[in-house]
Design an enzyme around this catalytic site. Structure first.
Site, PDB file in Angstrom:
ATOM      1  N   ASP A  65     -16.996  22.233  15.026  1.00  0.00           N
ATOM      2  CA  ASP A  65     -15.811  21.385  14.863  1.00  0.00           C
ATOM      3  C   ASP A  65     -15.161  21.640  13.507  1.00  0.00           C
ATOM      4  O   ASP A  65     -15.830  22.027  12.557  1.00  0.00           O
ATOM      5  CB  ASP A  65     -16.241  19.899  14.884  1.00  0.00           C
ATOM      6  CG  ASP A  65     -16.744  19.498  16.256  1.00  0.00           C
ATOM      7  OD1 ASP A  65     -17.515  18.544  16.349  1.00  0.00           O
ATOM      8  OD2 ASP A  65     -16.366  20.210  17.209  1.00  0.00           O
ATOM      9  N   ASP A  71     -14.788   9.301   7.228  1.00  0.00           N
ATOM     10  CA  ASP A  71     -14.802   7.959   7.842  1.00  0.00           C
ATOM     11  C   ASP A  71     -14.682   8.063   9.363  1.00  0.00           C
ATOM     12  O   ASP A  71     -15.275   7.262  10.093  1.00  0.00           O
ATOM     13  CB  ASP A  71     -13.729   7.033   7.263  1.00  0.00           C
ATOM     14  CG  ASP A  71     -12.433   7.748   6.959  1.00  0.00           C
ATOM     15  OD1 ASP A  71     -11.628   7.212   6.190  1.00  0.00           O
ATOM     16  OD2 ASP A  71     -12.253   8.865   7.494  1.00  0.00           O
ATOM     17  N   GLU A  94     -13.162  -0.918  12.234  1.00  0.00           N
ATOM     18  CA  GLU A  94     -12.016  -0.968  11.324  1.00  0.00           C
ATOM     19  C   GLU A  94     -11.151   0.264  11.509  1.00  0.00           C
ATOM     20  O   GLU A  94      -9.963   0.264  11.228  1.00  0.00           O
ATOM     21  CB  GLU A  94     -12.545  -1.067   9.879  1.00  0.00           C
ATOM     22  CG  GLU A  94     -11.534  -1.528   8.859  1.00  0.00           C
ATOM     23  CD  GLU A  94     -10.867  -0.349   8.158  1.00  0.00           C
ATOM     24  OE1 GLU A  94     -11.373   0.765   8.291  1.00  0.00           O
ATOM     25  OE2 GLU A  94      -9.832  -0.571   7.519  1.00  0.00           O
ATOM     26  N   GLU A  95     -11.755   1.323  12.060  1.00  0.00           N
ATOM     27  CA  GLU A  95     -11.017   2.577  12.276  1.00  0.00           C
ATOM     28  C   GLU A  95     -10.271   2.617  13.603  1.00  0.00           C
ATOM     29  O   GLU A  95      -9.579   3.582  13.896  1.00  0.00           O
ATOM     30  CB  GLU A  95     -11.997   3.768  12.239  1.00  0.00           C
ATOM     31  CG  GLU A  95     -12.538   4.086  10.872  1.00  0.00           C
ATOM     32  CD  GLU A  95     -11.478   4.613   9.913  1.00  0.00           C
ATOM     33  OE1 GLU A  95     -11.624   4.432   8.698  1.00  0.00           O
ATOM     34  OE2 GLU A  95     -10.467   5.186  10.393  1.00  0.00           O
ATOM     35  N   ASP A 116     -17.234  -1.661   9.835  1.00  0.00           N
ATOM     36  CA  ASP A 116     -16.352  -0.813   9.035  1.00  0.00           C
ATOM     37  C   ASP A 116     -17.188   0.418   8.736  1.00  0.00           C
ATOM     38  O   ASP A 116     -18.119   0.354   7.949  1.00  0.00           O
ATOM     39  CB  ASP A 116     -15.955  -1.553   7.737  1.00  0.00           C
ATOM     40  CG  ASP A 116     -14.980  -0.715   6.904  1.00  0.00           C
ATOM     41  OD1 ASP A 116     -14.445  -1.240   5.901  1.00  0.00           O
ATOM     42  OD2 ASP A 116     -14.768   0.473   7.243  1.00  0.00           O
ATOM     43  N   LEU A 118     -16.963   3.330   7.155  1.00  0.00           N
ATOM     44  CA  LEU A 118     -17.110   3.893   5.818  1.00  0.00           C
ATOM     45  C   LEU A 118     -16.075   3.256   4.905  1.00  0.00           C
ATOM     46  O   LEU A 118     -14.981   3.764   4.709  1.00  0.00           O
ATOM     47  CB  LEU A 118     -16.959   5.419   5.840  1.00  0.00           C
ATOM     48  CG  LEU A 118     -17.794   6.157   4.791  1.00  0.00           C
ATOM     49  CD1 LEU A 118     -19.280   5.811   4.894  1.00  0.00           C
ATOM     50  CD2 LEU A 118     -17.636   7.658   4.935  1.00  0.00           C
ATOM     51  N   ASP A 119     -16.471   2.119   4.330  1.00  0.00           N
ATOM     52  CA  ASP A 119     -15.544   1.375   3.475  1.00  0.00           C
ATOM     53  C   ASP A 119     -15.485   2.021   2.099  1.00  0.00           C
ATOM     54  O   ASP A 119     -16.510   2.382   1.526  1.00  0.00           O
ATOM     55  CB  ASP A 119     -16.037  -0.075   3.336  1.00  0.00           C
ATOM     56  CG  ASP A 119     -15.067  -0.889   2.515  1.00  0.00           C
ATOM     57  OD1 ASP A 119     -14.001  -1.231   3.049  1.00  0.00           O
ATOM     58  OD2 ASP A 119     -15.356  -1.139   1.336  1.00  0.00           O
ATOM     59  N   GLU A 280     -14.900  -6.789   6.748  1.00  0.00           N
ATOM     60  CA  GLU A 280     -15.404  -6.772   5.358  1.00  0.00           C
ATOM     61  C   GLU A 280     -15.810  -8.174   4.908  1.00  0.00           C
ATOM     62  O   GLU A 280     -16.943  -8.414   4.486  1.00  0.00           O
ATOM     63  CB  GLU A 280     -14.307  -6.208   4.434  1.00  0.00           C
ATOM     64  CG  GLU A 280     -13.995  -4.734   4.698  1.00  0.00           C
ATOM     65  CD  GLU A 280     -12.664  -4.271   4.114  1.00  0.00           C
ATOM     66  OE1 GLU A 280     -11.650  -4.962   4.306  1.00  0.00           O
ATOM     67  OE2 GLU A 280     -12.655  -3.220   3.452  1.00  0.00           O
TER      68      GLU A 280
HETATM   69  P1  P6P Z   1      -7.722  -1.707  -4.615  1.00  0.00           P
HETATM   70  C1  P6P Z   1     -11.476   0.340  -0.497  1.00  0.00           C
HETATM   71  O1  P6P Z   1     -10.270   1.025  -0.218  1.00  0.00           O
HETATM   72  C2  P6P Z   1     -11.240  -1.145  -0.213  1.00  0.00           C
HETATM   73  O2  P6P Z   1     -10.954  -1.351   1.135  1.00  0.00           O
HETATM   74  C3  P6P Z   1     -12.459  -1.957  -0.626  1.00  0.00           C
HETATM   75  O3  P6P Z   1     -13.655  -1.286  -0.426  1.00  0.00           O
HETATM   76  C4  P6P Z   1     -12.189  -2.231  -2.103  1.00  0.00           C
HETATM   77  O4  P6P Z   1     -12.793  -3.428  -2.556  1.00  0.00           O
HETATM   78  C5  P6P Z   1     -10.650  -2.354  -2.130  1.00  0.00           C
HETATM   79  O5  P6P Z   1     -10.161  -1.603  -1.014  1.00  0.00           O
HETATM   80  C6  P6P Z   1     -10.060  -1.781  -3.409  1.00  0.00           C
HETATM   81  O6  P6P Z   1      -8.655  -2.021  -3.346  1.00  0.00           O
HETATM   82  O7  P6P Z   1      -6.369  -2.258  -4.213  1.00  0.00           O
HETATM   83  O8  P6P Z   1      -8.296  -2.457  -5.800  1.00  0.00           O
HETATM   84  O9  P6P Z   1      -7.756  -0.221  -4.798  1.00  0.00           O
END
Ligand code: P6P
Length: 338
Positions: A65, A71, A94-95, A116, A118-119, A280
């Site tokens: 692939d 993510d 979340e995706e 979620d 891969l947060d 989250e």
């Molecule tokens: P900002 C990562 O993109 C996220 O979703 C969370 O893991 C994190 O706390 C937040 O966004 C960070 O957002 O606006 O501070 O960059």
């Protein structure tokens, strides 16, 4: 933190199950499968930098692939790991815009999985910790057929299990069934999660505040007053510390262990803030409350919010109980004086 005793995740889950005779063992099986998915994602995350280097030579991965965005990889991995055990009637990620039905001819179960995958994945190129967050609910819709959106839109207090995996200097899986919060560190030597943080209790107050101060001018006045109060005072004779990773799983994990407060507020531009309630805020609030902390939207307990849509956002003030209560006081007093 060294392993408290040679206790693997499977052993800990089975011991927990023995304490609940009514347990069917199904949640144990789900947690074990999530642990497996976490190991596989951890492998991929830890070689992400390498893959990028390979990627420049136009190579593909082993299965031929194209190198997938991490993510999306984690999203697909979790579905593949969780869609055949017969435990779930529906999933949501979340995706993915909409709910995720089980493949046809798969056994349908009584649980619901939200995740979620891969947060914080925008941080991966800088080798900053990222994470997977998950919630498990019981189905509420009638019948034994495919689950529905209603099954995925339950208030957070109805979670059966919540957990996260933080892929950082080590890979740590933290979960709770509502009775105690436990952390397991992956030993890559033999691929087992070992109990390393037994019965985590968040300190009642802490020296660290964590939020994106770049948004200062959009903050509610009460939040500005609170942060100014911290900066003008001391904690145990020392100045407060500002710590912000920008990856919720890393910031919450530190808050859980060291105490203090993590904040992503609603502001003038985004009344509901940025973080998602279902993927989250609900799981993290369930975990922090089970560890003795507090989580609100500045007024209302996060876990009591009745969700209206899968991807809705909410402001969140979460962490040590006394710290969250104090910022709520500042927010209330500012509102009352307006
Ligand atoms: P900002 C990562 O993109 C996220 O979703 C969370 O893991 C994190 O706390 C937040 O966004 C960070 O957002 O606006 O501070 O960059």
């Amino acid at each position: 933190m060294a392993a408290t005793r040679f206790m693997t995740l499977p052993r800990h889950i089975l011991e927990g199950e023995k304490q609940h005779p009514e347990a069917t063992g199904e949640l144990s099986a789900i947690l074990l499968q999530l642990g497996l998915a976490a190991k596989i994602i951890s492998l991929e995350v830890n070689k992400a930098g390498l893959v990028d280097i390979l990627g420049f030579t136009g190579e593909n991965n082993k299965s031929g692939d194209q190198v997938k965005k991490l993510d999306i990889y984690a999203h697909e991995m979790l579905i593949k790991a969780m869609d055949h055990g017969g435990h779930f009637c529906v999933m949501a990620s979340e995706e993915e815009e909409d709910i995720i039905h089980l493949p046809p001819n798969k056994k349908i179960g009584k649980y619901v999985l939200l995740f979620d995958p891969l947060d914080g994945s925008s941080n991966i190129d800088a080798n900053i910790s990222i994470g997977t967050i998950f919630s498990i609910y019981k189905r509420v819709s009638e019948g034994t057929g495919p689950g529905t959106r209603e099954d995925c839109l339950q208030p957070g207090y109805k979670q059966e299990v919540a957990g996260y995996v933080v892929y950082g200097s080590s890979t740590i899986l933290v979960y709770t069934t509502g009775h105690g919060v436990h952390g397991f560190t992956l030993d890559p030597a033999f691929g087992e999660f070992l109990l390393s943080h037994e019965n985590i209790q968040i300190p009642k107050t802490g020296r660290i505040y964590s939020l994106n101060e770049g948004n200062y001018f959009s903050w509610p006045q009460g939040l500005k007053n609170y942060i100014k109060h911290l900066q003008a005072n001391q904690f145990d004779g020392k100045p407060y510390q500002a710590r912000y990773v920008g990856s919720m799983v890393a910031d919450i994990h530190r808050t859980l262990l060291y105490g203090g407060i993590f904040i992503y507020p609603g502001d003038k531009r985004n009344r509901k803030g940025k973080l998602r309630l279902m993927y989250e805020c609900n799981p993290m609030s369930f975990i922090v409350e089970a560890a003795g902390g507090r989580a609100t939207d500045g007024k209302k307990r996060i876990l009591e919010v009745q969700p209206e849509s899968l991807h809705e956002r909410t402001p969140i003030y979460i962490g040590s109980e006394e710290d969250v209560l104090l910022v709520e006081k500042f927010l209330r007093e500012a509102d009352e004086s307006e």
